[in-house]
Design an enzyme around this catalytic site. Structure first.
Site, PDB file in Angstrom:
ATOM      1  N   GLY A   6       0.817  -1.215   0.000  1.00 55.02           N
ATOM      2  CA  GLY A   6       0.000   0.000   0.000  1.00 55.02           C
ATOM      3  C   GLY A   6       0.845   1.257   0.000  1.00 55.02           C
ATOM      4  O   GLY A   6       0.566   2.227  -0.712  1.00 55.02           O
ATOM      5  N   CYS A   7       1.903   1.250   0.783  1.00 51.62           N
ATOM      6  CA  CYS A   7       2.762   2.436   0.894  1.00 51.62           C
ATOM      7  C   CYS A   7       3.531   2.678  -0.401  1.00 51.62           C
ATOM      8  O   CYS A   7       3.747   3.825  -0.794  1.00 51.62           O
ATOM      9  CB  CYS A   7       3.716   2.284   2.077  1.00 51.62           C
ATOM     10  SG  CYS A   7       2.825   2.163   3.653  1.00 51.62           S
ATOM     11  N   THR A   8       3.923   1.619  -1.070  1.00 50.19           N
ATOM     12  CA  THR A   8       4.616   1.745  -2.355  1.00 50.19           C
ATOM     13  C   THR A   8       3.654   2.297  -3.399  1.00 50.19           C
ATOM     14  O   THR A   8       4.008   3.213  -4.154  1.00 50.19           O
ATOM     15  CB  THR A   8       5.193   0.380  -2.792  1.00 50.19           C
ATOM     16  OG1 THR A   8       6.114  -0.064  -1.788  1.00 50.19           O
ATOM     17  CG2 THR A   8       5.901   0.486  -4.132  1.00 50.19           C
TER      18      THR A   8
END
Length: 153
Positions: free
Chosen positions: A39-41
């Site tokens: 998700g952060c990527t």
């Protein structure tokens, strides 16, 4: 301590205040849980992709997590990220923003980073915020808010 005086680390490992990082510009500051997670990527890549459009509106994009400066450097290099990343290892800024709290995963409750986004005006005031966001497609939604704030719909 006032929010703008909270100290974090920039990409070179220098201690800076939030005020320094904002540098008197319109700023999207997004808080994310961890470098190199799916998700952060996704979120970081989407903000990087839309960075030219944000810059046309006079905005800078800054991501902040509790990961180390070295982790941020590897994350940026691995994914070709063009946004600024701040390291908040003591979660002082993250907590001051209200982006820390109870979370649930696999039925277990724990304290952690709540994915959140804040827009600061050039005076360092929060003029828009969204707590507990979904990563995918979020950068485009923030861009729409940015356009409204500067009157460029």
């Amino acid at each position: 301590m006032e929010l703008l005086d909270v100290k974090v680390f920039d990409e070179e490992g220098n201690e800076v205040t939030l005020r320094d990082a904002l540098s008197g510009k319109w700023t999207v500051l997004y808080v994310y849980p961890k470098d190199n997670t799916p998700g952060c990527t996704t979120e970081a890549k989407e903000f990087t992709e839309l960075l030219p459009e944000f810059e046309k509106l006079g905005f800078q994009i800054i991501g902040v997590s509790k990961d180390s400066v070295k982790s941020h450097q590897r994350f940026k290099e691995k994914h070709g990220l063009k946004i600024k990343l701040l390291s908040d290892p003591n979660v002082e800024l993250i907590k001051a923003l209200g982006a820390w709290g109870k979370k649930k995963r696999y039925g277990k409750e724990y304290e952690g980073v709540i994915r959140s986004t804040f827009i600061f005006n050039p005076n360092g005031e929060i003029v828009w915020k969204k707590i507990n966001v979904r990563a995918k497609g979020h950068a485009a939604k923030v861009l729409e808010e940015a356009k409204k704030l500067v009157g460029k719909n």
